[in-house]
Design a protein around this motif. Structure first.
Motif, PDB file in Angstrom:
ATOM      1  N   LEU A 246       0.828  -1.209   0.000  1.00 16.15           N
ATOM      2  CA  LEU A 246       0.000   0.000   0.000  1.00 16.15           C
ATOM      3  C   LEU A 246       0.861   1.256   0.000  1.00 16.15           C
ATOM      4  O   LEU A 246       0.546   2.233  -0.687  1.00 16.15           O
ATOM      5  N   PHE A 247       1.965   1.225   0.740  1.00 14.95           N
ATOM      6  CA  PHE A 247       2.883   2.361   0.753  1.00 14.95           C
ATOM      7  C   PHE A 247       3.440   2.626  -0.641  1.00 14.95           C
ATOM      8  O   PHE A 247       3.501   3.772  -1.093  1.00 14.95           O
ATOM      9  N   MET A 248       3.836   1.569  -1.349  1.00 13.55           N
ATOM     10  CA  MET A 248       4.373   1.746  -2.701  1.00 13.55           C
ATOM     11  C   MET A 248       3.314   2.267  -3.665  1.00 13.55           C
ATOM     12  O   MET A 248       3.610   3.071  -4.544  1.00 13.55           O
ATOM     13  N   VAL A 249       2.068   1.837  -3.505  1.00 10.39           N
ATOM     14  CA  VAL A 249       0.982   2.345  -4.340  1.00 10.39           C
ATOM     15  C   VAL A 249       0.819   3.840  -4.131  1.00 10.39           C
ATOM     16  O   VAL A 249       0.699   4.615  -5.093  1.00 10.39           O
ATOM     17  N   PHE A 250       0.831   4.277  -2.885  1.00 11.43           N
ATOM     18  CA  PHE A 250       0.655   5.703  -2.616  1.00 11.43           C
ATOM     19  C   PHE A 250       1.872   6.524  -3.033  1.00 11.43           C
ATOM     20  O   PHE A 250       1.723   7.652  -3.487  1.00 11.43           O
ATOM     21  N   VAL A 251       3.071   5.974  -2.899  1.00  7.77           N
ATOM     22  CA  VAL A 251       4.257   6.687  -3.388  1.00  7.77           C
ATOM     23  C   VAL A 251       4.152   6.889  -4.891  1.00  7.77           C
ATOM     24  O   VAL A 251       4.370   7.995  -5.409  1.00  7.77           O
ATOM     25  N   TYR A 252       3.792   5.834  -5.607  1.00  2.22           N
ATOM     26  CA  TYR A 252       3.616   5.929  -7.057  1.00  2.22           C
ATOM     27  C   TYR A 252       2.528   6.951  -7.398  1.00  2.22           C
ATOM     28  O   TYR A 252       2.709   7.801  -8.270  1.00  2.22           O
ATOM     29  N   PHE A 253       1.429   6.885  -6.678  1.00  2.00           N
ATOM     30  CA  PHE A 253       0.309   7.799  -6.927  1.00  2.00           C
ATOM     31  C   PHE A 253       0.730   9.259  -6.722  1.00  2.00           C
ATOM     32  O   PHE A 253       0.458  10.118  -7.553  1.00  2.00           O
ATOM     33  N   PHE A 254       1.421   9.544  -5.624  1.00  2.00           N
ATOM     34  CA  PHE A 254       1.802  10.929  -5.343  1.00  2.00           C
ATOM     35  C   PHE A 254       2.896  11.434  -6.273  1.00  2.00           C
ATOM     36  O   PHE A 254       2.921  12.616  -6.605  1.00  2.00           O
ATOM     37  N   VAL A 255       3.801  10.560  -6.715  1.00  2.00           N
ATOM     38  CA  VAL A 255       4.812  10.992  -7.688  1.00  2.00           C
ATOM     39  C   VAL A 255       4.148  11.359  -9.008  1.00  2.00           C
ATOM     40  O   VAL A 255       4.416  12.419  -9.591  1.00  2.00           O
ATOM     41  N   VAL A 256       3.257  10.495  -9.485  1.00  2.00           N
ATOM     42  CA  VAL A 256       2.590  10.776 -10.752  1.00  2.00           C
ATOM     43  C   VAL A 256       1.671  11.982 -10.626  1.00  2.00           C
ATOM     44  O   VAL A 256       1.649  12.856 -11.498  1.00  2.00           O
ATOM     45  N   LEU A 257       0.926  12.067  -9.541  1.00  3.08           N
ATOM     46  CA  LEU A 257       0.056  13.223  -9.342  1.00  3.08           C
ATOM     47  C   LEU A 257       0.874  14.512  -9.224  1.00  3.08           C
ATOM     48  O   LEU A 257       0.470  15.557  -9.740  1.00  3.08           O
ATOM     49  N   GLY A 258       2.023  14.433  -8.582  1.00  3.20           N
ATOM     50  CA  GLY A 258       2.894  15.595  -8.495  1.00  3.20           C
ATOM     51  C   GLY A 258       3.387  16.047  -9.863  1.00  3.20           C
ATOM     52  O   GLY A 258       3.443  17.250 -10.149  1.00  3.20           O
TER      53      GLY A 258
ATOM     54  N   VAL B 196      -5.540  12.460 -21.491  1.00  3.05           N
ATOM     55  CA  VAL B 196      -4.506  11.517 -21.045  1.00  3.05           C
ATOM     56  C   VAL B 196      -4.510  11.417 -19.522  1.00  3.05           C
ATOM     57  O   VAL B 196      -4.361  10.322 -18.960  1.00  3.05           O
ATOM     58  N   PHE B 197      -4.693  12.536 -18.841  1.00  2.73           N
ATOM     59  CA  PHE B 197      -4.756  12.543 -17.368  1.00  2.73           C
ATOM     60  C   PHE B 197      -5.900  11.664 -16.875  1.00  2.73           C
ATOM     61  O   PHE B 197      -5.714  10.806 -16.013  1.00  2.73           O
ATOM     62  N   VAL B 198      -7.085  11.858 -17.424  1.00  3.90           N
ATOM     63  CA  VAL B 198      -8.250  11.068 -17.003  1.00  3.90           C
ATOM     64  C   VAL B 198      -8.055   9.590 -17.367  1.00  3.90           C
ATOM     65  O   VAL B 198      -8.336   8.697 -16.559  1.00  3.90           O
ATOM     66  N   ALA B 199      -7.538   9.316 -18.560  1.00  2.00           N
ATOM     67  CA  ALA B 199      -7.327   7.931 -18.984  1.00  2.00           C
ATOM     68  C   ALA B 199      -6.287   7.246 -18.103  1.00  2.00           C
ATOM     69  O   ALA B 199      -6.439   6.071 -17.748  1.00  2.00           O
ATOM     70  N   PHE B 200      -5.253   7.982 -17.729  1.00  2.00           N
ATOM     71  CA  PHE B 200      -4.227   7.397 -16.873  1.00  2.00           C
ATOM     72  C   PHE B 200      -4.803   6.989 -15.526  1.00  2.00           C
ATOM     73  O   PHE B 200      -4.601   5.872 -15.066  1.00  2.00           O
ATOM     74  N   PHE B 201      -5.507   7.907 -14.873  1.00  2.00           N
ATOM     75  CA  PHE B 201      -6.015   7.582 -13.542  1.00  2.00           C
ATOM     76  C   PHE B 201      -7.150   6.565 -13.602  1.00  2.00           C
ATOM     77  O   PHE B 201      -7.311   5.765 -12.681  1.00  2.00           O
ATOM     78  N   TRP B 202      -7.908   6.544 -14.676  1.00  2.00           N
ATOM     79  CA  TRP B 202      -8.938   5.513 -14.817  1.00  2.00           C
ATOM     80  C   TRP B 202      -8.278   4.144 -14.978  1.00  2.00           C
ATOM     81  O   TRP B 202      -8.689   3.170 -14.335  1.00  2.00           O
ATOM     82  N   SER B 203      -7.238   4.055 -15.805  1.00  2.00           N
ATOM     83  CA  SER B 203      -6.570   2.767 -16.001  1.00  2.00           C
ATOM     84  C   SER B 203      -5.832   2.337 -14.735  1.00  2.00           C
ATOM     85  O   SER B 203      -5.792   1.151 -14.406  1.00  2.00           O
ATOM     86  N   TRP B 204      -5.271   3.297 -13.999  1.00  2.00           N
ATOM     87  CA  TRP B 204      -4.600   2.976 -12.739  1.00  2.00           C
ATOM     88  C   TRP B 204      -5.603   2.410 -11.739  1.00  2.00           C
ATOM     89  O   TRP B 204      -5.340   1.435 -11.057  1.00  2.00           O
ATOM     90  N   ARG B 205      -6.783   3.003 -11.657  1.00  2.00           N
ATOM     91  CA  ARG B 205      -7.816   2.526 -10.743  1.00  2.00           C
ATOM     92  C   ARG B 205      -8.292   1.135 -11.148  1.00  2.00           C
ATOM     93  O   ARG B 205      -8.470   0.261 -10.310  1.00  2.00           O
TER      94      ARG B 205
ATOM     95  N   ALA C 251      -6.588  -1.119 -12.834  1.00  2.00           N
ATOM     96  CA  ALA C 251      -5.522  -2.087 -12.563  1.00  2.00           C
ATOM     97  C   ALA C 251      -5.419  -2.374 -11.070  1.00  2.00           C
ATOM     98  O   ALA C 251      -5.120  -3.501 -10.668  1.00  2.00           O
ATOM     99  N   LYS C 252      -5.702  -1.388 -10.248  1.00  2.00           N
ATOM    100  CA  LYS C 252      -5.634  -1.574  -8.803  1.00  2.00           C
ATOM    101  C   LYS C 252      -6.803  -2.417  -8.298  1.00  2.00           C
ATOM    102  O   LYS C 252      -6.652  -3.204  -7.376  1.00  2.00           O
ATOM    103  N   LYS C 253      -7.958  -2.280  -8.907  1.00  2.00           N
ATOM    104  CA  LYS C 253      -9.166  -2.980  -8.440  1.00  2.00           C
ATOM    105  C   LYS C 253      -9.336  -4.368  -9.047  1.00  2.00           C
ATOM    106  O   LYS C 253     -10.079  -5.177  -8.532  1.00  2.00           O
ATOM    107  N   THR C 254      -8.665  -4.665 -10.160  1.00  2.00           N
ATOM    108  CA  THR C 254      -8.834  -5.923 -10.853  1.00  2.00           C
ATOM    109  C   THR C 254      -7.820  -6.950 -10.342  1.00  2.00           C
ATOM    110  O   THR C 254      -6.649  -6.631 -10.169  1.00  2.00           O
ATOM    111  N   THR C 255      -8.293  -8.167 -10.104  1.00  2.00           N
ATOM    112  CA  THR C 255      -7.368  -9.213  -9.681  1.00  2.00           C
ATOM    113  C   THR C 255      -6.532  -9.678 -10.883  1.00  2.00           C
ATOM    114  O   THR C 255      -7.020  -9.682 -12.009  1.00  2.00           O
TER     115      THR C 255
END
Length: 133
Positions: free
Chosen positions: A69-81, A111-120, A122-126
């Protein structure tokens, strides 16, 4: 006070040392380098096994989930930054520029919306099950 020449020599030697450690321990291929194999494979495995003996499987499972979970949030905040930099520093230049169309801005929003939609997604899909085939 340290003079400029010893300070420069210290900084250069420190950077060279850190570069060599990174090159030979972390960026090298563990299949061809004994040092990289030790740092990337043997040491983490031994530390994990020793910690598992000390704390037990349940605590190590919790720590593993926290680390993931920590790595997910680090990745999220780097990309969001990075996207914040684009939105607040690059997009004003697009508005002022006469040679860059505003279409680039709308493509960036897409691209911003598509990126975060695909990230979500990928995070929710097994990931499913891996088979030899």
């Amino acid at each position: 006070m340290i003079g400029p020449v010893p300070l420069i020599l210290f900084v250069v030697s420190y950077l060279v040392f850190c570069g060599l450690v990174l090159r030979y321990c972390f960026f090298a291929d563990p299949e061809t380098s004994e040092m990289a194999y030790f740092v990337q494979v043997v040491l983490p495995t031994r530390l994990w096994n020793r910690s598992q003996k000390m704390f037990g499987d349940s605590i190590m499972g919790v720590l593993n989930k926290i680390a993931d979970l920590f790595m997910v949030f680090v990745y999220f905040f780097v990309v969001l930054g990075c996207w914040c930099v684009v939105f607040f520093y690059v997009y004003p230049f697009i508005d002022e520029s006469k040679s860059v169309s505003n279409t680039h801005k709308w493509i960036g929003y897409f691209v911003f919306v598509a990126f975060f939609w695909s990230w979500r997604m990928a995070k929710k899909t097994t990931p499913g099950f891996l088979t030899p085939k």
